[in-house]
Design a protein around this motif. Structure first.
Motif, PDB file in Angstrom:
ATOM      1  N   ILE A 122       0.823  -1.136   0.256  1.00 52.04           N
ATOM      2  CA  ILE A 122       0.034   0.021  -0.010  1.00 52.04           C
ATOM      3  C   ILE A 122       0.922   1.096   0.156  1.00 52.04           C
ATOM      4  O   ILE A 122       1.744   1.442   0.916  1.00 52.04           O
ATOM      5  CB  ILE A 122      -1.205   0.102   1.201  1.00 52.04           C
ATOM      6  CG1 ILE A 122      -1.952  -1.188   1.028  1.00 52.04           C
ATOM      7  CG2 ILE A 122      -1.610   1.284   1.388  1.00 52.04           C
ATOM      8  CD1 ILE A 122      -3.058  -1.214   2.339  1.00 52.04           C
ATOM      9  N   ASP A 123       0.807   1.863  -0.922  1.00 56.67           N
ATOM     10  CA  ASP A 123       1.652   3.197  -1.069  1.00 56.67           C
ATOM     11  C   ASP A 123       0.737   4.438  -1.419  1.00 56.67           C
ATOM     12  O   ASP A 123       0.297   4.613  -2.599  1.00 56.67           O
ATOM     13  CB  ASP A 123       2.635   3.191  -2.206  1.00 56.67           C
ATOM     14  CG  ASP A 123       3.730   4.105  -2.275  1.00 56.67           C
ATOM     15  OD1 ASP A 123       3.602   5.356  -1.693  1.00 56.67           O
ATOM     16  OD2 ASP A 123       4.434   4.140  -2.852  1.00 56.67           O
ATOM     17  N   LEU A 124       0.464   5.289  -0.504  1.00 57.10           N
ATOM     18  CA  LEU A 124      -0.440   6.379  -0.422  1.00 57.10           C
ATOM     19  C   LEU A 124       0.374   7.544  -0.221  1.00 57.10           C
ATOM     20  O   LEU A 124      -0.020   8.708   0.173  1.00 57.10           O
ATOM     21  CB  LEU A 124      -1.537   6.325   0.808  1.00 57.10           C
ATOM     22  CG  LEU A 124      -2.399   5.076   0.596  1.00 57.10           C
ATOM     23  CD1 LEU A 124      -3.386   5.294   1.555  1.00 57.10           C
ATOM     24  CD2 LEU A 124      -3.064   4.906  -0.601  1.00 57.10           C
ATOM     25  N   SER A 125       1.806   7.700  -0.350  1.00 57.02           N
ATOM     26  CA  SER A 125       2.768   8.740  -0.187  1.00 57.02           C
ATOM     27  C   SER A 125       2.325  10.014  -1.063  1.00 57.02           C
ATOM     28  O   SER A 125       2.038   9.806  -2.089  1.00 57.02           O
ATOM     29  CB  SER A 125       4.086   8.226  -0.223  1.00 57.02           C
ATOM     30  OG  SER A 125       4.499   7.787  -1.660  1.00 57.02           O
ATOM     31  N   SER A 126       3.026  11.001  -0.758  1.00 59.91           N
ATOM     32  CA  SER A 126       2.829  12.372  -1.270  1.00 59.91           C
ATOM     33  C   SER A 126       1.591  12.616  -1.809  1.00 59.91           C
ATOM     34  O   SER A 126       1.229  12.940  -3.007  1.00 59.91           O
ATOM     35  CB  SER A 126       3.718  12.148  -2.550  1.00 59.91           C
ATOM     36  OG  SER A 126       5.336  11.855  -2.121  1.00 59.91           O
ATOM     37  N   ASN A 127       0.560  12.652  -0.881  1.00 62.86           N
ATOM     38  CA  ASN A 127      -0.778  13.277  -0.872  1.00 62.86           C
ATOM     39  C   ASN A 127      -0.937  14.365  -0.121  1.00 62.86           C
ATOM     40  O   ASN A 127      -0.284  14.818   0.486  1.00 62.86           O
ATOM     41  CB  ASN A 127      -1.636  11.917  -1.079  1.00 62.86           C
ATOM     42  CG  ASN A 127      -1.884  11.340  -2.425  1.00 62.86           C
ATOM     43  OD1 ASN A 127      -2.353  11.615  -3.418  1.00 62.86           O
ATOM     44  ND2 ASN A 127      -1.361  10.098  -2.377  1.00 62.86           N
ATOM     45  N   ASN A 128      -2.199  14.403   0.040  1.00 62.49           N
ATOM     46  CA  ASN A 128      -2.663  15.437   1.132  1.00 62.49           C
ATOM     47  C   ASN A 128      -3.865  14.648   2.247  1.00 62.49           C
ATOM     48  O   ASN A 128      -4.722  15.312   2.902  1.00 62.49           O
ATOM     49  CB  ASN A 128      -3.544  16.564   0.441  1.00 62.49           C
ATOM     50  CG  ASN A 128      -2.581  17.284  -0.142  1.00 62.49           C
ATOM     51  OD1 ASN A 128      -1.389  17.766   0.031  1.00 62.49           O
ATOM     52  ND2 ASN A 128      -3.051  17.755  -1.732  1.00 62.49           N
ATOM     53  N   LEU A 129      -3.333  13.544   2.511  1.00 60.27           N
ATOM     54  CA  LEU A 129      -4.239  12.467   3.551  1.00 60.27           C
ATOM     55  C   LEU A 129      -4.184  13.185   4.860  1.00 60.27           C
ATOM     56  O   LEU A 129      -3.058  13.775   5.671  1.00 60.27           O
ATOM     57  CB  LEU A 129      -3.601  11.254   3.531  1.00 60.27           C
ATOM     58  CG  LEU A 129      -4.094  10.469   2.114  1.00 60.27           C
ATOM     59  CD1 LEU A 129      -3.394   9.230   2.271  1.00 60.27           C
ATOM     60  CD2 LEU A 129      -5.506  10.485   1.773  1.00 60.27           C
ATOM     61  N   GLN A 130      -5.374  13.346   5.574  1.00 60.62           N
ATOM     62  CA  GLN A 130      -5.513  13.893   6.730  1.00 60.62           C
ATOM     63  C   GLN A 130      -5.960  12.984   7.830  1.00 60.62           C
ATOM     64  O   GLN A 130      -6.450  11.982   7.351  1.00 60.62           O
ATOM     65  CB  GLN A 130      -6.093  15.403   6.937  1.00 60.62           C
ATOM     66  CG  GLN A 130      -5.730  16.261   5.826  1.00 60.62           C
ATOM     67  CD  GLN A 130      -6.562  17.088   5.414  1.00 60.62           C
ATOM     68  OE1 GLN A 130      -7.811  17.022   5.811  1.00 60.62           O
ATOM     69  NE2 GLN A 130      -6.411  18.328   4.618  1.00 60.62           N
ATOM     70  N   GLY A 131      -5.918  13.227   9.229  1.00 58.69           N
ATOM     71  CA  GLY A 131      -6.533  12.330  10.048  1.00 58.69           C
ATOM     72  C   GLY A 131      -5.550  11.275  10.819  1.00 58.69           C
ATOM     73  O   GLY A 131      -4.271  11.487  10.492  1.00 58.69           O
TER      74      GLY A 131
END
Length: 227
Positions: free
Chosen positions: A170-179
């Motif tokens: 799972i690679d969700l890096s370099s985004n604007n995810l919050q929480g």
């Protein structure tokens, strides 16, 4: 295009424009590789007609808009690889991804995706369920076509072919995810790589991450984590 086509690969062909709606007639298509081109616009809904899709590679293009809701519905139930990295996708992560029992490579890195990793109503349905994938002996598809992919692990680009089915990412890096990082992520017991770096995540690192005994790479850098 032949409607019985199984493998379509136009990787690095310097193609541009929008993804053709005519791809929707390829009902037998299992592997779609349009990565490393200059395709723009949104992902066409016509692709949901390709119900045999197992792998979608659309990374390193100029695609934009939100992730289609049909990805994760019953339209493509056998999807195991979804790579949309390095585009301009926005909006939230589609919670429909939780329905993909066989998904074992999820790469949405380097986009503009925001919001929480999991919504409250989906926390009991953590991504990819057991994250075990289908029990392939190899990554062989119809007509003896073997799939291969270049993946970046630990900063090094590696090519996987017959062992691709063993890779759990799972690679969700370099985004604007919050929480916060959802504690439920510790249920993905076969996960090998988890990259959530370069986001806006906050709160504490879940203590149960230590339960991921197969985890080889964990990158949570460049966030706002505590503890």
């Amino acid at each position: 295009m032949e409607s019985n086509m199984v493998f379509l690969d136009v990787d690095q062909k310097n193609m541009s424009g929008k993804i053709p709606t005519s791809l929707g007639v390829l009902s037998s298509l299992e592997i779609l590789k349009l990565n490393n081109n200059n395709f723009g616009g949104e992902i066409r809904d016509a692709l949901q007609n390709c119900s045999n899709l197992r792998s979608i590679y659309l990374g390193d293009n100029k695609l934009s808009g939100k992730m289609p809701l049909w990805i994760g519905r019953s339209n493509v139930p056998m999807l195991s690889v979804l790579r949309l990295r390095s585009n301009y996708f926005s909006g939230h992560i589609s919670q429909q991804l939780c329905n993909l029992d066989g998904l074992h490579i999820l790469d949405l890195s380097n986009n503009s995706i925001s919001g929480a990793i999991l919504s409250k109503k989906e926390k009991a349905k953590i991504y990819i369920h057991n994250y075990g994938g289908y029990a392939y002996n190899s990554f062989e598809h119809s007509d003896n076509i073997f799939e291969h992919a270049k993946l970046t692990l630990k900063g090094e680009e590696l090519v996987y072919n017959t062992t691709l089915y063993l890779v759990k990412i799972i690679d969700l890096s370099s985004n604007n995810l919050q929480g916060e990082i959802p504690e439920e992520i510790s249920n993905l017991i076969f996960l090998g790589t988890l990259n959530l770096s370069m986001n806006q995540l906050s709160g504490k690192i879940p203590s149960k991450v230590g339960n991921l005994h197969w985890l080889k790479t964990l990158d949570l850098s460049y966030n706002h984590l505590l503890g």
